[in-house]
Enzyme design. Structure first.
Site, PDB file in Angstrom:
ATOM      1  N   GLU A  17      -3.001 -35.959  52.113  1.00 53.22           N
ATOM      2  CA  GLU A  17      -1.585 -36.078  51.754  1.00 53.22           C
ATOM      3  C   GLU A  17      -1.064 -37.509  51.955  1.00 53.22           C
ATOM      4  OE1 GLU A  17      -2.935 -33.737  53.562  1.00 53.22           O
ATOM      5  OE2 GLU A  17      -2.096 -31.759  53.109  1.00 53.22           O
ATOM      6  N   LYS A  19      -2.703 -40.309  51.671  1.00 55.77           N
ATOM      7  CA  LYS A  19      -3.176 -41.137  50.552  1.00 55.77           C
ATOM      8  C   LYS A  19      -2.257 -40.979  49.340  1.00 55.77           C
ATOM      9  CE  LYS A  19      -6.980 -41.283  47.218  1.00 55.77           C
ATOM     10  NZ  LYS A  19      -7.512 -42.643  47.400  1.00 55.77           N
ATOM     11  N   SER A 434     -24.389 -52.602  38.905  1.00 55.78           N
ATOM     12  CA  SER A 434     -23.410 -51.755  38.215  1.00 55.78           C
ATOM     13  C   SER A 434     -22.606 -52.558  37.209  1.00 55.78           C
ATOM     14  CB  SER A 434     -22.480 -51.095  39.230  1.00 55.78           C
ATOM     15  OG  SER A 434     -21.805 -52.062  39.970  1.00 55.78           O
ATOM     16  N   HIS A 695     -14.664 -59.675  43.463  1.00 59.53           N
ATOM     17  CA  HIS A 695     -13.531 -58.934  44.040  1.00 59.53           C
ATOM     18  C   HIS A 695     -12.220 -59.271  43.347  1.00 59.53           C
ATOM     19  CE1 HIS A 695     -16.656 -59.035  47.139  1.00 59.53           C
ATOM     20  NE2 HIS A 695     -16.263 -57.808  47.362  1.00 59.53           N
TER      21      HIS A 695
HETATM   22  N1  GLN Z   1     -26.291 -52.083  42.987  1.00 61.78           N
HETATM   23  C1  GLN Z   1     -25.004 -51.835  43.537  1.00 61.78           C
HETATM   24  C2  GLN Z   1     -23.924 -52.191  42.508  1.00 61.78           C
HETATM   25  O1  GLN Z   1     -24.115 -53.060  41.759  1.00 61.78           O
HETATM   26  C3  GLN Z   1     -24.764 -52.629  44.794  1.00 61.78           C
HETATM   27  C4  GLN Z   1     -23.439 -52.322  45.422  1.00 61.78           C
HETATM   28  C5  GLN Z   1     -23.215 -52.954  46.787  1.00 61.78           C
HETATM   29  O2  GLN Z   1     -23.794 -53.937  47.124  1.00 61.78           O
HETATM   30  N2  GLN Z   1     -22.360 -52.410  47.583  1.00 61.78           N
HETATM   31  O3  GLN Z   1     -22.874 -51.617  42.453  1.00 61.78           O
END
Ligand code: GLN
Ligand code: ZN
Length: 759
Positions: A17, A19, A434, A695
């Site tokens: 809740e 969150k 990813s 980031h």
């Molecule tokens: N292979 C993962 C990705 O690319 C590595 C993620 C991570 O380092 N936390 O998302």
């Protein structure tokens, strides 16, 4: 009176809740009034729940809108000048500005709370930092609790730990010099709490369980001698490790009690029990606040009863630490296997365990015979259940040859063989694994769960996503491709869902930071790999391109570190079981023609024990687990690993001992600062220092990245230098990712011509 108490209780609510309320408030969908009302409701519910379970003293002040360290900063008025605050009340706006940043100011730095996966906001200190009581939240909470007729114990972060966890934002000054000033404000706070009728205040001092430097230890007595006289009764709470080496100092403090963590450090009790001062209570944490296992009541009573014989009503019973590190309520898990469920206790269930233990002390074991029988039955079934114990896993581990953790050849020979196989250009470009997890992928996963999408249709969706990812990478001109991880919701959960020995919960959320919660898998039994986990996807990706595709796996240490792990065998053994399962996956990938395999270990460093003297043993077994996972391949198969943090200096020998052919690491934010350590250490294998910060949505220019790469070239030989982002790109959008990678590839090409190599 012997008392049952808790050190802290989950604040996110049974259904997260907090969150939802926070996010609605941040998005402007709810006003402050609504947020405050949700907070009040949650606090009342948490108190009532604890009281109903038989907790005598409920914690007040363990609630926080975002983080309890930030809440302490707000209370103490420790607001960095850069937030332009005038002295006075810290309201929600300023509080969230410090937590999340503003258009002008980055937020306070965030870092891990000791060795947990909870993150706190790091207080910033300068020589001019001043403290003054600046928030009324705590007093409001006290008033709420008293109005409800509760018997509250106020919880504060103690002054030493508060200072210790902060960071100096000016050169040539020690934050310890702020202690006298800080104590003045703490004293004022304690006086005010006493005036409101508060009887007990718990001062959390977990920093005492670290290897505190002498200058910090030396101030402990001074601090509490100043605070105690006008304060309510003070209980100093230590947890996460032993404070036996401080027993002398702690027992002679002018406080009313101490709390010890007997789950992490049961043997420290000895150091305290003999001659424990008659004017103090001793609170023993025997119910594990860090894990999800049902308490073995016999074992707990084995610790408590001898202490009770000596201390009588001066003995208190508690969880080892705050319960914020546990999921809230096992009752919400309707889909878990009943046998597994009978072994578990979440925060709410732990309350009952604490209450039962107290009753056993006060009224005798006979009074809780039923609970004892249930606990024994669970212990018995955990000791014997075929769900946990798999002889095949034990046999496989036992027959692992001694050299299973070593590659056949040394790095130089391997790297040469790999160069001949892959014929990559100088400064090869790649990514960390990813690619953006689009809303459509998430929706497909939800639809698969609800049955709206068939298994086959889902697989086709993922294949389509892989196709797109490969096409885009080829168009960008990257040298080593990845499949993009579209099939993974999370790098740990995905593998936990595929491996024997792990279970996933439906609602086992734990706060990570602010409104962010994680749902760690439960690693309850011997780990095995019933079938290949990633081969289908990687093989498909490789079938689409002539360039090498890196297989993508999560390493044994990270799978261990980000799960709730069984406590009936050493973590080192569990890590080795996972390593064996990953090793089989690596072999299958190799057999499927995959020439490069990356085994991510972002949690390698955070597994370090709190006390330095325990580091070597950890690093030894953790590195071995990685090598067992990665070593069963031919010289021509290239093993990569990835870690995303920037403190390597003190563990570089262990990182080198992993013997990965290529390591990709986070470096862009520190401007390659970290590489100096790698250079001084003469790190022997290949390195891909991240050349851009994933980031942030900002697209770095080619020139910026070339500048970073030139810095890297100054310390890493050209043949061993790779070019890649800092981390995975799953949280980013495609347009920014493509723009950034285009610049990155151009940077590598420009560098090649500068180095006189083929572009
Ligand atoms: N292979 C993962 C990705 O690319 C590595 C993620 C991570 O380092 N936390 O998302
Ligand atoms: Zn990373």
């Amino acid at each position: 009176m012997t008392i049952a108490h808790t050190l802290g209780y989950p604040r996110i609510g049974h259904r997260r809740e907090l969150k939802w309320a926070l996010e609605a408030y941040w998005q402007g969908e709810a006003d402050a009034f609504e947020l405050l009302a949700t907070g009040r409701r949650l606090r009342e519910q948490r108190w009532r729940e604890q009281q109903a379970a038989g907790i005598d003293l409920v914690p007040v002040g363990d609630f926080a809108w975002y983080d309890h360290v930030l809440t302490m900063s707000a209370l103490l008025g420790a607001v960095p000048e850069r937030f332009g605050a005038v002295a006075g009340d810290v309201g929600l706006e300023l509080y969230f500005a410090m937590a999340r940043g503003t258009a002008q100011q980055p937020p306070l730095e965030m870092t891990k709370w000791f060795d947990t996966n909870y993150h706190y906001l790091v207080p910033e200190f300068t020589p001019t930092t001043r403290f003054s009581l600046s928030s009324s939240w705590l007093f409001d909470e006290v008033a709420e609790a008293l109005a409800l007729g509760l018997n509250p114990k106020v919880v504060l972060l103690g002054p030493l730990t508060y200072l210790y966890l902060g960071k100096e934002k000016a050169p040539g000054f020690s934050r310890l010099s702020l202690l006298p000033r800080l104590l003045v404000t703490y004293r004022e706070l304690l006086v005010q709490l006493k005036a409101r009728g508060i009887d007990w205040v718990q001062m959390d001092e977990p920093a005492l369980a670290l290897d505190l430097g002498g200058e910090w230890r030396a101030r402990l007595a001074e601090a509490y001698r100043i605070l105690a006289p006008e304060a309510p009764k003070l209980l100093i709470a230590t947890y996460f490790d032993s404070v036996a080496d401080l027993a002398q100092e702690l027992t002679s403090l002018p406080v009313a009690g101490l709390h010890l963590d007997l789950v992490r450090a049961p043997s420290q009790l000895e150091a305290f029990l003999d001659g424990y001062p008659a004017d103090k209570i001793l609170s023993l944490g025997v119910v594990d606040g860090r894990n999800v296992w049902r308490c073995d009541l016999d074992r707990a009573l084995g610790l408590l009863e001898p202490a009770h014989a000596r201390l009588k009503e001066r003995l208190w019973v508690a969880p080892s630490c705050s319960l914020i590190h546990c999921p809230v309520d096992l009752g919400e898990e309707t889909g878990l296997d009943p046998e597994l469920k009978s072994w578990l206790a979440f925060a709410r269930q732990k309350l009952e365990e604490v209450a039962v233990l107290k009753r056993a002390l006060v009224e005798g074991r006979g009074a809780v015979a039923e609970a004892l029988a249930a606990s024994r039955a669970a212990a018995r079934s955990r000791a014997t259940s075929p769900r946990i114990h798999d002889p095949a896993v034990k046999a496989a581990l036992a027959s692992l040859p001694a050299h299973a953790d070593r590659r056949a050849s040394a790095f130089a020979a391997r790297y040469g063989a790999q160069a001949r196989r892959f014929k990559l250009p100088l400064f090869p470009t790649t990514t960390i694994g990813s690619f953006p997890q689009t809303p459509e992928i998430r929706k497909a996963r939800r639809d698969l769960k609800t049955g709206a999408l068939s298994e086959e249709a889902y697989r086709e969706r993922i294949r389509a996503e892989i196709r797109t990812a490969v096409e885009r990478q080829e168009a960008l001109g990257l040298d080593v491709l990845v499949h993009g991880e579209a099939e993974r919701n999370d790098m740990v959960e995905y593998f936990a869902g595929e491996l024997q020995g792990f279970a996933l919960t439906a609602n086992g959320w734990v706060q990570s930071y602010g409104s962010r919660c994680v749902k760690p898998p439960i690693l309850y039994g011997d780990v095995a790999r019933p079938c290949p986990m990633t081969v289908e996807w990687i093989r498909y990706a490789q079938s689409l391109t002539g360039k090498p595709v890196k297989g993508m796996l999560t390493g044994p240490v990270t799978l261990l570190q980000w799960s709730f792990v069984r406590d009936d065998q050493p973590r080192s053994e569990t890590a080795l079981q996972i390593a064996l399962a990953i090793r089989q996956e690596v072999q299958d990938l190799e057999r499927a023609g995959i020439g490069m395999i990356q085994i991510d270990e972002p949690a390698f460093r955070e597994g370090l024990p709190l006390k330095r003297r325990q580091w070597p043993a950890y690093l030894e077994w953790a590195a071995r687990a990685f090598r067992v996972a990665s070593s069963a391949v031919a010289d021509t198969t290239q093993i990569h690993t990835h870690m995303c943090y920037s403190e390597f200096n003190d563990i570089l020998p262990a990182i080198a001992s992993l013997d990965a052919d290529v390591i990709t690491i986070e470096t862009s934010r520190s401007g390659m600062e970290l590489l100096r350590a790698f250079a001084e250490f003469r790190y022997p294998n290949a390195i891909g220092p991240g050349v851009y910060d994933i980031h942030s949505p900002r697209v770095p220019t080619q020139e910026e990245m070339m500048e970073l790469l030139e810095k890297a070239r100054a310390v890493i030989p050209d043949e061993r230098l790779w070019v890649n982002p800092d981390c995975g790109l799953k949280t980013r959008g495609w347009p920014e990712v493509e723009a950034a990678l285009r610049n990155m590839v151009a940077a590598a090409k420009a560098l090649r011509s500068r180095a006189g190599a083929e572009p």
